[in-house]
Design a protein around this motif. Structure first.
Motif, PDB file in Angstrom:
ATOM      1  N   TYR A 155       0.807  -1.219   0.000  1.00 45.45           N
ATOM      2  CA  TYR A 155       0.000   0.000   0.000  1.00 45.45           C
ATOM      3  C   TYR A 155       0.847   1.278   0.000  1.00 45.45           C
ATOM      4  O   TYR A 155       0.322   2.376   0.032  1.00 45.45           O
ATOM      5  N   ASN A 156       2.159   1.130  -0.034  1.00 49.40           N
ATOM      6  CA  ASN A 156       3.072   2.267   0.057  1.00 49.40           C
ATOM      7  C   ASN A 156       2.857   3.296  -1.049  1.00 49.40           C
ATOM      8  O   ASN A 156       3.017   4.495  -0.828  1.00 49.40           O
ATOM      9  N   SER A 157       2.459   2.873  -2.232  1.00 41.12           N
ATOM     10  CA  SER A 157       2.280   3.804  -3.351  1.00 41.12           C
ATOM     11  C   SER A 157       1.144   4.792  -3.107  1.00 41.12           C
ATOM     12  O   SER A 157       1.096   5.857  -3.725  1.00 41.12           O
ATOM     13  N   LEU A 158       0.231   4.490  -2.180  1.00 39.59           N
ATOM     14  CA  LEU A 158      -0.876   5.400  -1.870  1.00 39.59           C
ATOM     15  C   LEU A 158      -0.408   6.682  -1.176  1.00 39.59           C
ATOM     16  O   LEU A 158      -1.172   7.634  -1.074  1.00 39.59           O
ATOM     17  N   LYS A 159       0.829   6.718  -0.726  1.00 39.30           N
ATOM     18  CA  LYS A 159       1.357   7.927  -0.096  1.00 39.30           C
ATOM     19  C   LYS A 159       1.579   9.037  -1.121  1.00 39.30           C
ATOM     20  O   LYS A 159       1.753  10.192  -0.754  1.00 39.30           O
ATOM     21  N   PHE A 160       1.559   8.702  -2.405  1.00 42.03           N
ATOM     22  CA  PHE A 160       1.901   9.649  -3.465  1.00 42.03           C
ATOM     23  C   PHE A 160       0.699   9.907  -4.368  1.00 42.03           C
ATOM     24  O   PHE A 160      -0.028   8.978  -4.722  1.00 42.03           O
ATOM     25  N   PRO A 161       0.482  11.164  -4.767  1.00 43.65           N
ATOM     26  CA  PRO A 161      -0.666  11.507  -5.623  1.00 43.65           C
ATOM     27  C   PRO A 161      -0.692  10.733  -6.942  1.00 43.65           C
ATOM     28  O   PRO A 161       0.347  10.376  -7.492  1.00 43.65           O
ATOM     29  N   SER A 162      -1.894  10.487  -7.408  1.00 42.32           N
ATOM     30  CA  SER A 162      -2.178   9.803  -8.683  1.00 42.32           C
ATOM     31  C   SER A 162      -1.760   8.342  -8.701  1.00 42.32           C
ATOM     32  O   SER A 162      -1.515   7.782  -9.768  1.00 42.32           O
ATOM     33  N   ASN A 163      -1.669   7.721  -7.535  1.00 39.29           N
ATOM     34  CA  ASN A 163      -1.386   6.293  -7.444  1.00 39.29           C
ATOM     35  C   ASN A 163      -2.596   5.566  -6.892  1.00 39.29           C
ATOM     36  O   ASN A 163      -3.315   6.091  -6.045  1.00 39.29           O
ATOM     37  N   ALA A 164      -2.776   4.349  -7.381  1.00 45.06           N
ATOM     38  CA  ALA A 164      -3.907   3.532  -6.956  1.00 45.06           C
ATOM     39  C   ALA A 164      -3.434   2.135  -6.596  1.00 45.06           C
ATOM     40  O   ALA A 164      -2.391   1.677  -7.068  1.00 45.06           O
ATOM     41  N   VAL A 165      -4.202   1.461  -5.761  1.00 42.15           N
ATOM     42  CA  VAL A 165      -3.967   0.054  -5.458  1.00 42.15           C
ATOM     43  C   VAL A 165      -5.292  -0.691  -5.620  1.00 42.15           C
ATOM     44  O   VAL A 165      -6.370  -0.121  -5.443  1.00 42.15           O
ATOM     45  N   TYR A 166      -5.158  -1.954  -5.960  1.00 38.98           N
ATOM     46  CA  TYR A 166      -6.320  -2.845  -6.063  1.00 38.98           C
ATOM     47  C   TYR A 166      -6.322  -3.739  -4.837  1.00 38.98           C
ATOM     48  O   TYR A 166      -5.319  -4.368  -4.522  1.00 38.98           O
ATOM     49  N   ILE A 167      -7.444  -3.784  -4.136  1.00 39.29           N
ATOM     50  CA  ILE A 167      -7.578  -4.621  -2.942  1.00 39.29           C
ATOM     51  C   ILE A 167      -8.654  -5.651  -3.219  1.00 39.29           C
ATOM     52  O   ILE A 167      -9.801  -5.305  -3.506  1.00 39.29           O
TER      53      ILE A 167
END
Length: 140
Positions: free
Chosen positions: A44-56
């Motif tokens: 989930y680390n990429s969520l700290k940065f704008p315009s990033n998404a994760v699939y859960i």
């Protein structure tokens, strides 16, 4: 005249709700869930940065999983099921940069708004609560 202005202002304030969005979609059922995200974890680390998404896709999160997206000014969450298709083997969307793409009809939905041009239904949106600097709660 003052009475009418006051009446209009009261009506406007009563009708405004920050988290008022419509989740009514005939193709997608409503499932209640809560999922906590720790952005210090690698997945989930990429969520700290704008315009990033994760699939859960963990157990009961949404209909076909959930996309969580950092808009730069906050977080949004949308169901990964194609909003304009009946549930089928091809109705789980995939991430493509700042969009989610439905493989059934190749329609691309913006993760900023959940909208796609000329489509009847937007992506099914869920609530996101930022608990602290590194933790989010996604729920319906």
């Amino acid at each position: 005249m003052k009475k009418y202005i006051l009446l209009v202002l009261v009506a406007v304030f009563i009708s405004c709700d920050k988290e008022n969005f419509n989740n009514t979609n005939p193709y997608l059922p409503n499932y209640a869930f809560t999922y906590n995200i720790n952005m210090n974890l690698p997945q989930y680390n990429s969520l700290k940065f704008p315009s990033n998404a994760v699939y859960i896709n963990a157990g009961n999160t949404g209909v076909r999983g959930v996309f969580v997206f950092n808009t730069g000014s906050g977080y949004v969450a949308f169901d990964a099921a194609c909003p304009n298709q009946a549930l089928s083997s091809c109705s789980t969307m995939t991430l493509n940069g700042i969009n989610a793409v439905c493989p059934c009809d190749d329609v691309s939905y913006s993760l900023f708004s959940g909208q796609a041009p000329e489509m009847e239904y937007p992506m099914k949106q869920y609530r996101v609560e930022q608990l602290d600097d590194f933790n989010l709660r996604v729920y319906n």
